[in-house]
Motif scaffolding. Sequence first.
Motif, PDB file in Angstrom:
ATOM      1  N   LEU A  59       0.719  -1.113  -0.062  1.00 20.24           N
ATOM      2  CA  LEU A  59       0.090  -0.010   0.004  1.00 20.24           C
ATOM      3  C   LEU A  59       0.867   1.137  -0.157  1.00 20.24           C
ATOM      4  N   SER A  60       1.874   1.284   0.838  1.00 16.46           N
ATOM      5  CA  SER A  60       2.833   2.403   0.800  1.00 16.46           C
ATOM      6  C   SER A  60       3.345   2.557  -0.444  1.00 16.46           C
ATOM      7  N   MET A  61       3.820   1.483  -1.322  1.00 19.24           N
ATOM      8  CA  MET A  61       4.534   1.749  -2.509  1.00 19.24           C
ATOM      9  C   MET A  61       3.537   2.430  -3.654  1.00 19.24           C
ATOM     10  N   PHE A  62       2.238   1.787  -3.420  1.00 16.89           N
ATOM     11  CA  PHE A  62       1.227   2.398  -4.452  1.00 16.89           C
ATOM     12  C   PHE A  62       0.945   3.844  -4.202  1.00 16.89           C
ATOM     13  N   PHE A  63       0.773   4.003  -2.889  1.00 17.57           N
ATOM     14  CA  PHE A  63       0.658   5.689  -2.534  1.00 17.57           C
ATOM     15  C   PHE A  63       1.821   6.399  -2.885  1.00 17.57           C
ATOM     16  N   MET A  64       2.923   6.086  -2.811  1.00 16.89           N
ATOM     17  CA  MET A  64       4.024   6.823  -3.253  1.00 16.89           C
ATOM     18  C   MET A  64       4.260   7.005  -4.629  1.00 16.89           C
ATOM     19  N   ILE A  65       4.023   5.930  -5.468  1.00 15.50           N
ATOM     20  CA  ILE A  65       3.817   6.148  -6.905  1.00 15.50           C
ATOM     21  C   ILE A  65       2.754   7.111  -7.161  1.00 15.50           C
ATOM     22  N   ILE A  66       1.510   6.941  -6.576  1.00 16.97           N
ATOM     23  CA  ILE A  66       0.520   7.828  -7.049  1.00 16.97           C
ATOM     24  C   ILE A  66       1.062   9.152  -6.804  1.00 16.97           C
ATOM     25  N   VAL A  67       1.271   9.612  -5.672  1.00 18.91           N
ATOM     26  CA  VAL A  67       1.755  11.086  -5.300  1.00 18.91           C
ATOM     27  C   VAL A  67       2.767  11.450  -6.223  1.00 18.91           C
ATOM     28  N   LEU A  68       3.891  10.660  -6.524  1.00 13.68           N
ATOM     29  CA  LEU A  68       4.999  11.092  -7.101  1.00 13.68           C
ATOM     30  C   LEU A  68       4.373  11.325  -8.505  1.00 13.68           C
ATOM     31  N   THR A  69       3.957  10.652  -9.227  1.00  9.80           N
ATOM     32  CA  THR A  69       3.278  10.909 -10.186  1.00  9.80           C
ATOM     33  C   THR A  69       2.483  12.043 -10.639  1.00  9.80           C
ATOM     34  N   ILE A  70       1.534  12.006  -9.692  1.00  5.22           N
ATOM     35  CA  ILE A  70       0.539  13.259  -9.743  1.00  5.22           C
ATOM     36  C   ILE A  70       1.776  14.714  -9.767  1.00  5.22           C
ATOM     37  N   ILE A  71       2.632  14.510  -8.709  1.00  6.47           N
ATOM     38  CA  ILE A  71       3.482  15.799  -8.831  1.00  6.47           C
ATOM     39  C   ILE A  71       4.089  15.967 -10.032  1.00  6.47           C
ATOM     40  N   TYR A  72       4.643  14.899 -10.593  1.00  7.94           N
ATOM     41  CA  TYR A  72       5.488  15.088 -11.783  1.00  7.94           C
ATOM     42  C   TYR A  72       4.509  15.733 -12.957  1.00  7.94           C
ATOM     43  N   ARG A  73       3.285  15.016 -12.935  1.00  8.43           N
ATOM     44  CA  ARG A  73       2.089  15.705 -14.120  1.00  8.43           C
ATOM     45  C   ARG A  73       1.964  17.023 -13.761  1.00  8.43           C
ATOM     46  N   ILE A  74       1.843  17.524 -12.444  1.00  6.84           N
ATOM     47  CA  ILE A  74       1.605  18.948 -12.273  1.00  6.84           C
ATOM     48  C   ILE A  74       2.717  19.724 -12.821  1.00  6.84           C
ATOM     49  N   ILE A  75       3.984  19.284 -12.311  1.00  6.70           N
ATOM     50  CA  ILE A  75       5.097  20.142 -12.906  1.00  6.70           C
ATOM     51  C   ILE A  75       5.287  20.123 -14.499  1.00  6.70           C
ATOM     52  N   GLY A  76       4.820  19.108 -15.117  1.00 10.12           N
ATOM     53  CA  GLY A  76       4.722  18.963 -16.528  1.00 10.12           C
ATOM     54  C   GLY A  76       3.732  20.027 -17.146  1.00 10.12           C
ATOM     55  N   TYR A  77       2.658  20.082 -16.410  1.00  8.59           N
ATOM     56  CA  TYR A  77       1.301  20.806 -16.896  1.00  8.59           C
ATOM     57  C   TYR A  77       1.762  22.133 -16.913  1.00  8.59           C
ATOM     58  N   TYR A  78       2.469  22.468 -15.947  1.00  2.00           N
ATOM     59  CA  TYR A  78       2.821  23.994 -15.903  1.00  2.00           C
ATOM     60  C   TYR A  78       4.085  24.473 -16.299  1.00  2.00           C
ATOM     61  N   TYR A  79       5.126  23.517 -16.324  1.00  4.49           N
ATOM     62  CA  TYR A  79       6.639  24.047 -16.846  1.00  4.49           C
ATOM     63  C   TYR A  79       6.951  23.404 -18.159  1.00  4.49           C
ATOM     64  N   LEU A  80       6.440  22.064 -18.413  1.00  7.10           N
ATOM     65  CA  LEU A  80       6.969  21.318 -19.434  1.00  7.10           C
ATOM     66  C   LEU A  80       6.002  21.495 -20.756  1.00  7.10           C
ATOM     67  N   ASP A  81       5.179  22.431 -20.753  1.00  4.68           N
ATOM     68  CA  ASP A  81       4.036  22.555 -21.710  1.00  4.68           C
ATOM     69  C   ASP A  81       4.832  22.871 -23.083  1.00  4.68           C
ATOM     70  N   LYS A  82       5.628  23.722 -23.130  1.00  2.00           N
ATOM     71  CA  LYS A  82       6.437  24.052 -24.295  1.00  2.00           C
ATOM     72  C   LYS A  82       6.887  23.094 -25.029  1.00  2.00           C
ATOM     73  N   TYR A  83       7.303  21.913 -24.619  1.00  2.00           N
ATOM     74  CA  TYR A  83       7.852  20.696 -25.152  1.00  2.00           C
ATOM     75  C   TYR A  83       6.752  19.793 -25.942  1.00  2.00           C
ATOM     76  N   CYS A  84       5.593  20.190 -25.720  1.00  2.00           N
ATOM     77  CA  CYS A  84       4.465  19.287 -26.150  1.00  2.00           C
ATOM     78  C   CYS A  84       4.048  19.938 -27.555  1.00  2.00           C
ATOM     79  N   GLU A  85       4.154  18.824 -28.609  1.00  2.00           N
ATOM     80  CA  GLU A  85       3.747  19.575 -30.061  1.00  2.00           C
ATOM     81  C   GLU A  85       2.524  19.028 -30.403  1.00  2.00           C
ATOM     82  N   ASP A  86       1.756  18.352 -29.522  1.00  2.00           N
ATOM     83  CA  ASP A  86       0.637  17.752 -29.949  1.00  2.00           C
ATOM     84  C   ASP A  86      -0.689  18.535 -28.928  1.00  2.00           C
ATOM     85  N   GLY A  87      -0.168  19.459 -28.390  1.00  2.00           N
ATOM     86  CA  GLY A  87      -1.327  20.250 -27.622  1.00  2.00           C
ATOM     87  C   GLY A  87      -0.773  20.486 -26.272  1.00  2.00           C
ATOM     88  N   PRO A  88      -1.652  21.015 -25.361  1.00  3.25           N
ATOM     89  CA  PRO A  88      -1.211  21.047 -23.970  1.00  3.25           C
ATOM     90  C   PRO A  88      -0.600  19.833 -23.326  1.00  3.25           C
TER      91      PRO A  88
END
Length: 341
Positions: A71-100
Amino acid sequence: MSFHKKTFGHILFWIGVLLFYIFSSMSPELFGQSVETTLFRLPLLMIAAYTFNYWQIPFYLKQKKYLVFGLSMFFMIIVLTIIYRIIGYYYLDKYCEDGPYPLISLEDFPFYMLSFHFPALIMYFYKTNKEREFEKEKMFLLESEKISTELKYLKAQLNPHFLFNTLNNLYSYVITKSPKAPDMVLQLSEILDYILYKSQRDTVPLLEEINTIENYIALERIKYEKRLTVSFKKEILNDQQKIAPLLLLSIVENAFKHGVSGNIIKPEIRISILQTASHIQFKVWNTKTTVLDSNKTDDYKNGIGLTNIKRQLDLLYTNKHEFETEETNTFFNLKLKLNTE
């Protein structure tokens, strides 16, 4: 490992991880993106690695709390993935050629589940390997200390046993003011120097052990005079060959103790040592009492002397020696072969 050395090792590890992710893309056009993406991802990789190795493994997995660990592994992976997606959504959007840059992507989720714990697994295997090496080293040191302590104990048993017999002989000649006493004192002093000082080393030259045996034989000849017949044959190739101290001497002392008793009319002891490039062969033959005394026979076989010798051989020459005895009603024969290669 010292704190500073350990910290330096962790720094080098993460520098290596950083460079690996940066240069994982072979395309020069994607180098800038790779650097920025890796810099955003690195703190998350560190969180995953230290959480995994210093919290989830020791407190859950090693404690056999498998459900909590999962359960701790699953929780940690979910949290890290969400954080990374948020970072990507706000800061790595310029590298996406197919939209936001998407905030949530179930399609990429399995990839992130594995990617965050890749450095964590490397750290885990390295850490586990070092712990195993440390445990092996600790066990080796403990075993070495145990053997060293046991050998000191065995020598402590032998020395008083040997000295007691010799001093008794010397005492009788001092009381009677025998002219043989000075020679005995000189020979005994050399034996004492060997036993109390030189024998404390792990090994000694074969020559020193032989010289001490000869001094001991000389003392016994003075005591028993013409009544005793002793022969000592030597064929030595290299008298500087290293050998564990007191082993050969204690065999000789044991032969005199049991082979020259008062009820033996013509006591005789035959000693021979043959040294080759690969081994030392030591033989001691002695007469024994013809009186059937089971207690004495048991004492000869199992007393301090031979039991002590066998134990030291097991500790010092493990799988590198042969020890044989032969006994009849009139003699006892001992053969020892040491592998010196």
